[in-house]
Design a protein around this motif. Structure first.
Motif, PDB file in Angstrom:
ATOM      1  N   SER A 401       0.681  -1.284  -0.218  1.00  0.00           N
ATOM      2  CA  SER A 401      -0.026   0.161   0.013  1.00  0.00           C
ATOM      3  C   SER A 401       0.906   1.320   0.003  1.00  0.00           C
ATOM      4  N   PHE A 402       2.069   1.086   0.271  1.00  0.00           N
ATOM      5  CA  PHE A 402       3.125   2.261   0.228  1.00  0.00           C
ATOM      6  C   PHE A 402       4.115   2.199  -0.552  1.00  0.00           C
ATOM      7  N   ASN A 403       4.844   3.176  -1.318  1.00  0.00           N
ATOM      8  CA  ASN A 403       5.872   3.174  -1.797  1.00  0.00           C
ATOM      9  C   ASN A 403       7.127   3.031  -0.861  1.00  0.00           C
ATOM     10  N   PRO A 404       7.801   1.659  -1.165  1.00  0.00           N
ATOM     11  CA  PRO A 404       8.885   1.290  -0.451  1.00  0.00           C
ATOM     12  C   PRO A 404      10.273   2.166  -0.117  1.00  0.00           C
ATOM     13  N   THR A 405      10.389   3.034  -1.248  1.00  0.00           N
ATOM     14  CA  THR A 405      11.344   3.854  -1.216  1.00  0.00           C
ATOM     15  C   THR A 405      11.196   5.443  -0.558  1.00  0.00           C
ATOM     16  N   ARG A 406      10.045   5.721   0.056  1.00  0.00           N
ATOM     17  CA  ARG A 406       9.517   7.053   0.621  1.00  0.00           C
ATOM     18  C   ARG A 406       9.306   6.607   1.867  1.00  0.00           C
ATOM     19  N   ARG A 407       9.417   7.808   2.722  1.00  0.00           N
ATOM     20  CA  ARG A 407       9.083   7.829   3.996  1.00  0.00           C
ATOM     21  C   ARG A 407       7.709   7.947   4.145  1.00  0.00           C
ATOM     22  N   ILE A 408       7.051   7.237   5.162  1.00  0.00           N
ATOM     23  CA  ILE A 408       5.612   7.234   5.498  1.00  0.00           C
ATOM     24  C   ILE A 408       5.124   8.976   5.643  1.00  0.00           C
ATOM     25  N   GLY A 409       5.786   9.634   6.211  1.00  0.00           N
ATOM     26  CA  GLY A 409       5.299  10.981   6.550  1.00  0.00           C
ATOM     27  C   GLY A 409       5.130  11.852   5.010  1.00  0.00           C
ATOM     28  N   SER A 410       6.168  11.603   4.323  1.00  0.00           N
ATOM     29  CA  SER A 410       6.245  12.369   2.971  1.00  0.00           C
ATOM     30  C   SER A 410       5.106  11.860   1.958  1.00  0.00           C
ATOM     31  N   GLN A 411       4.672  10.468   2.133  1.00  0.00           N
ATOM     32  CA  GLN A 411       3.738   9.824   1.281  1.00  0.00           C
ATOM     33  C   GLN A 411       2.259  10.526   1.579  1.00  0.00           C
ATOM     34  N   LEU A 412       2.156  10.441   3.064  1.00  0.00           N
ATOM     35  CA  LEU A 412       0.847  10.949   3.623  1.00  0.00           C
ATOM     36  C   LEU A 412       0.658  12.453   3.183  1.00  0.00           C
ATOM     37  N   ALA A 413       1.933  13.508   3.365  1.00  0.00           N
ATOM     38  CA  ALA A 413       1.905  14.823   2.785  1.00  0.00           C
ATOM     39  C   ALA A 413       1.621  14.994   1.648  1.00  0.00           C
ATOM     40  N   GLU A 414       2.069  14.102   0.740  1.00  0.00           N
ATOM     41  CA  GLU A 414       1.875  14.578  -0.698  1.00  0.00           C
ATOM     42  C   GLU A 414       0.273  14.386  -0.875  1.00  0.00           C
ATOM     43  N   ALA A 415      -0.487  13.770  -0.437  1.00  0.00           N
ATOM     44  CA  ALA A 415      -1.928  13.891  -0.839  1.00  0.00           C
ATOM     45  C   ALA A 415      -2.621  15.273  -0.299  1.00  0.00           C
ATOM     46  N   ALA A 416      -1.984  15.822   0.846  1.00  0.00           N
ATOM     47  CA  ALA A 416      -2.445  17.273   1.091  1.00  0.00           C
ATOM     48  C   ALA A 416      -1.892  18.403   0.127  1.00  0.00           C
ATOM     49  N   SER A 417      -0.546  18.343   0.091  1.00  0.00           N
ATOM     50  CA  SER A 417       0.083  19.238  -0.583  1.00  0.00           C
ATOM     51  C   SER A 417      -0.447  19.490  -2.106  1.00  0.00           C
ATOM     52  N   GLU A 418      -0.953  18.028  -2.612  1.00  0.00           N
ATOM     53  CA  GLU A 418      -1.542  18.349  -3.995  1.00  0.00           C
ATOM     54  C   GLU A 418      -2.627  18.777  -4.181  1.00  0.00           C
ATOM     55  N   HIS A 419      -3.556  18.771  -3.095  1.00  0.00           N
ATOM     56  CA  HIS A 419      -4.826  19.543  -3.470  1.00  0.00           C
ATOM     57  C   HIS A 419      -5.216  20.660  -2.501  1.00  0.00           C
ATOM     58  N   GLN A 420      -4.562  20.641  -1.405  1.00  0.00           N
ATOM     59  CA  GLN A 420      -4.786  21.854  -0.533  1.00  0.00           C
ATOM     60  C   GLN A 420      -3.933  23.002  -0.596  1.00  0.00           C
ATOM     61  N   GLY A 421      -3.008  22.874  -1.557  1.00  0.00           N
ATOM     62  CA  GLY A 421      -1.876  24.118  -1.680  1.00  0.00           C
ATOM     63  C   GLY A 421      -1.236  24.735  -0.476  1.00  0.00           C
ATOM     64  N   ILE A 422      -0.884  23.687   0.288  1.00  0.00           N
ATOM     65  CA  ILE A 422      -0.272  24.076   1.762  1.00  0.00           C
ATOM     66  C   ILE A 422       1.455  23.745   1.529  1.00  0.00           C
ATOM     67  N   THR A 423       2.068  24.466   2.538  1.00  0.00           N
ATOM     68  CA  THR A 423       3.494  24.292   2.331  1.00  0.00           C
ATOM     69  C   THR A 423       3.922  22.937   2.625  1.00  0.00           C
ATOM     70  N   ARG A 424       5.075  22.455   2.316  1.00  0.00           N
ATOM     71  CA  ARG A 424       5.605  21.267   2.790  1.00  0.00           C
ATOM     72  C   ARG A 424       5.757  20.957   4.354  1.00  0.00           C
ATOM     73  N   ARG A 425       5.929  22.014   5.061  1.00  0.00           N
ATOM     74  CA  ARG A 425       5.900  21.877   6.571  1.00  0.00           C
ATOM     75  C   ARG A 425       4.545  21.895   7.076  1.00  0.00           C
ATOM     76  N   ALA A 426       3.515  22.462   6.375  1.00  0.00           N
ATOM     77  CA  ALA A 426       2.231  22.401   6.845  1.00  0.00           C
ATOM     78  C   ALA A 426       1.667  20.980   6.498  1.00  0.00           C
TER      79      ALA A 426
END
Length: 648
Positions: A401-426
């Motif tokens: 269910s997850f990309n084995p080459t990327r950290r869990i947090g960055s994969q979750l953050a991608e969904a929000a940054s893609e659609h909500q237009g928030i910063t990487r830190r947020a």
């Protein structure tokens, strides 16, 4: 075992030690030979023209009296550099061609794939000669010719590897999250196919070296005053009867360097192959009205409306339709469970709703609306945004269910940054917050870890957290408790119930475990052979199920008080294959109540005006206990383990 330990073990083997020794030898020669033998290789001696081997000149001299051995050693640098440049060009061009069908329109992708297939059919050296004529004689033309001649092979490899990765659940999750094709390619596909590309590039360097020597030998590669092993080989062959050593020297150099590259590739493959092997309280029941399916749940906010859904794939004898005429609705806050044996169409229905059926598969429906938006008529961009923000999917295999080459947090953050237009830190802060919401301990530390560092249950929790990164109105859980122990299964199901209670999201739960569905859902959809054969409230499942197939599913579930001396009850026969659905009722061959009418006509899904729909010519009395009406046990039938191991 760590990757470093694996490398050490391989290096200690005969193959690894030999490869390391040859690579070091070639590298040292490429770096230091021009410094040590450079002047000697260029020194012209008219008194020593075309001499044979001697103590002063071990491989003899050329037509200008220059030392052949010194020139062979100095030529190492140019030969290796040109081969590496050609491989880089081949890998880059091949990767671009191989991944182009994933991002370009279908017609353009098919055209490129066709060109690659034609090019792969030709021998590499023939292609190199063809490109050498186009790019011209000389070093630059030879580098480009060999590089582009290698590109089709890498393109085919990239296509094959990409196709294997594209079917993984984390790619589907990224699509549901609305991630663009190019971003999926760069962030998810390429990192997962990089290792085999590197291995093949290393092996390909040996072939490039040989091809370069061939072009230079023919006079199409390196031109005077520069020289490489191929040019020296051509000069030596002109005098092979007078001084064979002048030809043997560059030939041995080509063989040794080629072996070094090939053995290095084999060593890297054994290391990478070993590492890859290791990675490897409920809401009230919602009653349906007697209105048609598209008007059901009147007065409630309909989240998903499915009417006459069909999914088809091309087959050798025409189109195969494994999902045929599925209709249902899901309202806000409602939980609907879908059960059935392997091949009944449960997961295909969910994938069709999420618009994850890849071409050449086709989706058709009388109506297919999500949050009031007709998915078949809306633009791809608007559908991607809607599904990415309002739909979440939890897949059955937590490891994929997850990309084995990327950290869990960055994969979750991608969904929000893609659609909500928030910063990487947020986005990362929200990812940590969502991990905390699904009760992942030490969420901030866990967000920095890779998927293989999570247990199966924790990965499933993180998958649910990914779905909550935006504000989903529908959560599709496709057998979310598969491969989890019973304690973790209960925790995951409780977590889904809690999410439903807190967010008022609707849930479509797919499972082969009818007991789980009965305990966690409001309604139950029983599927068989691509159709819904019964739709009833979960509270009435054990007491009012009317379809013989539903009764059979209930009866094969063992109870704690089951007599161990009697054989387990089973459903006789097998479900029909998607391309071989019989005329009439698909369950007739396995049903003890079947008549000629059942074998001639397929029953419609009829509503009995109480919110209970059943597709059967001879439905069982709704008040009869399930155990009394179930299909009797037969010793030749499928074992219950095979029934419960339902796939899609």
């Amino acid at each position: 075992m760590s990757a470093r330990s694996k490398w050490l073990d391989v290096v200690r083997s005969p193959l690894g030690a030999t490869a390391l020794g040859l690579v070091i030898l070639v590298a040292l020669a490429a770096v230091f030979a021009p410094l040590i033998w450079g002047p000697q290789a260029e020194q012209v001696d008219p008194t020593a023209i075309t001499q044979g081997p001697s103590a002063a000149h071990l491989l003899g001299t050329d037509s200008l009296g220059r030392d052949v051995l010194a020139r062979v050693m100095v030529a190492t640098q140019l030969s290796i550099i040109l081969a590496v440049l050609a491989v880089i060009i081949g890998v880059v061009a091949g990767t671009l061609l191989g991944t182009a069908p994933s991002v370009l329109p279908r017609w353009a992708g098919r055209f490129i794939a066709g060109v690659v297939n034609i090019a792969v059919a030709f021998p590499g050296l023939l292609l190199a000669l063809f490109f050498a004529v186009i790019f011209g004689v000389g070093t630059t033309g030879a580098v480009l010719a060999i590089g582009f001649a290698m590109a089709p092979g890498f393109a085919r490899l990239t296509q094959t590897l990409s196709a294997g990765i594209a079917g993984r659940d984390f790619i589907a999750a990224a699509r549901v999250a609305g991630v663009s094709r190019i971003r999926i390619l760069i962030r998810h596909i390429l990192p997962n196919i990089g290792e085999p590309l590197v291995v093949n590039a290393t092996v390909g360097a040996g072939s490039a070296l040989l091809a370069f020597a061939g072009l230079s030998f023919l006079g199409l590669g390196v031109q005077v005053p520069a020289y490489d092993w191929g040019r020296l080989l051509g000069e030596g062959l002109n005098r092979i009867y007078l001084n064979p050593a002048a030809a043997i020297g560059p030939a041995v150099a080509v063989v040794v360097a080629g072996l070094a590259f090939n053995m290095l590739g084999e060593t890297a493959a054994s290391v990478i192959g070993g590492r890859s092997a290791r990675r490897r309280g409920r809401l009230p029941l919602t009653a349906l009205s007697s209105a048609p399916v598209h008007a059901q749940a009147a007065g409630d906010e309909v989240v998903l409306l499915v009417d006459d859904l069909r999914v088809s794939f091309p087959g050798p004898d025409g189109w195969i339709t494994p999902v045929r005429g599925v209709s249902f609705t899901i309202s806000r806050g409602e939980a609907i469970g879908v059960v059935g044996e392997s091949g009944s169409g449960k997961s295909l229905t969910a994938l069709a709703v999420a618009q994850l059926i890849e071409r050449p598969g086709r989706i058709s429906a009388g109506q297919l609306e999500f949050c009031g938006t007709p998915l078949q008529e809306a633009s791809e961009r608007s559908v991607r945004h809607l599904l990415g923000t309002s739909m979440a999917m939890v897949f059955q295999d937590p490891m994929t269910s997850f990309n084995p080459t990327r950290r869990i947090g960055s994969q979750l953050a991608e969904a929000a940054s893609e659609h909500q237009g928030i910063t990487r830190r947020a986005a990362m802060d929200r990812a940590i917050d969502r991990l905390q919401a699904v009760r992942v301990p030490a969420a901030e530390r866990r967000a920095k870890q890779y998927p293989h560092e999570f247990s199966g249950g924790m990965r499933q929790r993180a998958m649910i957290a990914m779905g909550l990164m935006n504000h989903p109105r529908l959560i599709i859980a496709d057998e979310p408790t598969t491969a989890l122990d019973v304690t973790v299964q209960r925790q995951v199901l409780q977590l889904l119930a809690g999410v439903r209670r807190d967010t008022d999201a609707a849930i479509l739960l797919i499972s082969h475990d009818i007991a789980v569905i009965a305990q966690t859902c409001d309604r139950v959809l029983v599927m068989y052979a691509g159709r819904i054969v019964e739709d009833l409230p979960a509270a009435h499942l054990h007491s009012h199920a009317r379809h013989p197939y539903t009764r059979a599913l209930l009866d094969v579930v063992p109870e704690l008080d089951t007599d161990r001396s009697t054989p387990l009850k089973m459903i006789p026969g097998r479900p029909p294959a998607p391309g071989a659905f019989p005329v009439g009722c698909a369950f007739a061959a396995r049903c003890p109540l079947a008549t000629e009418l059942c074998r001639e006509r397929d029953p419609e899904l009829v509503d009995d005006a109480s919110g209970h729909r059943v597709a059967c010519w001879h439905p069982v009395d709704g008040d009869q206990p399930a155990a009394d009406a179930a299909i009797p046990a037969v010793t030749s039938a499928l074992p219950i383990a095979q029934h419960e191991g339902a796939t899609r």
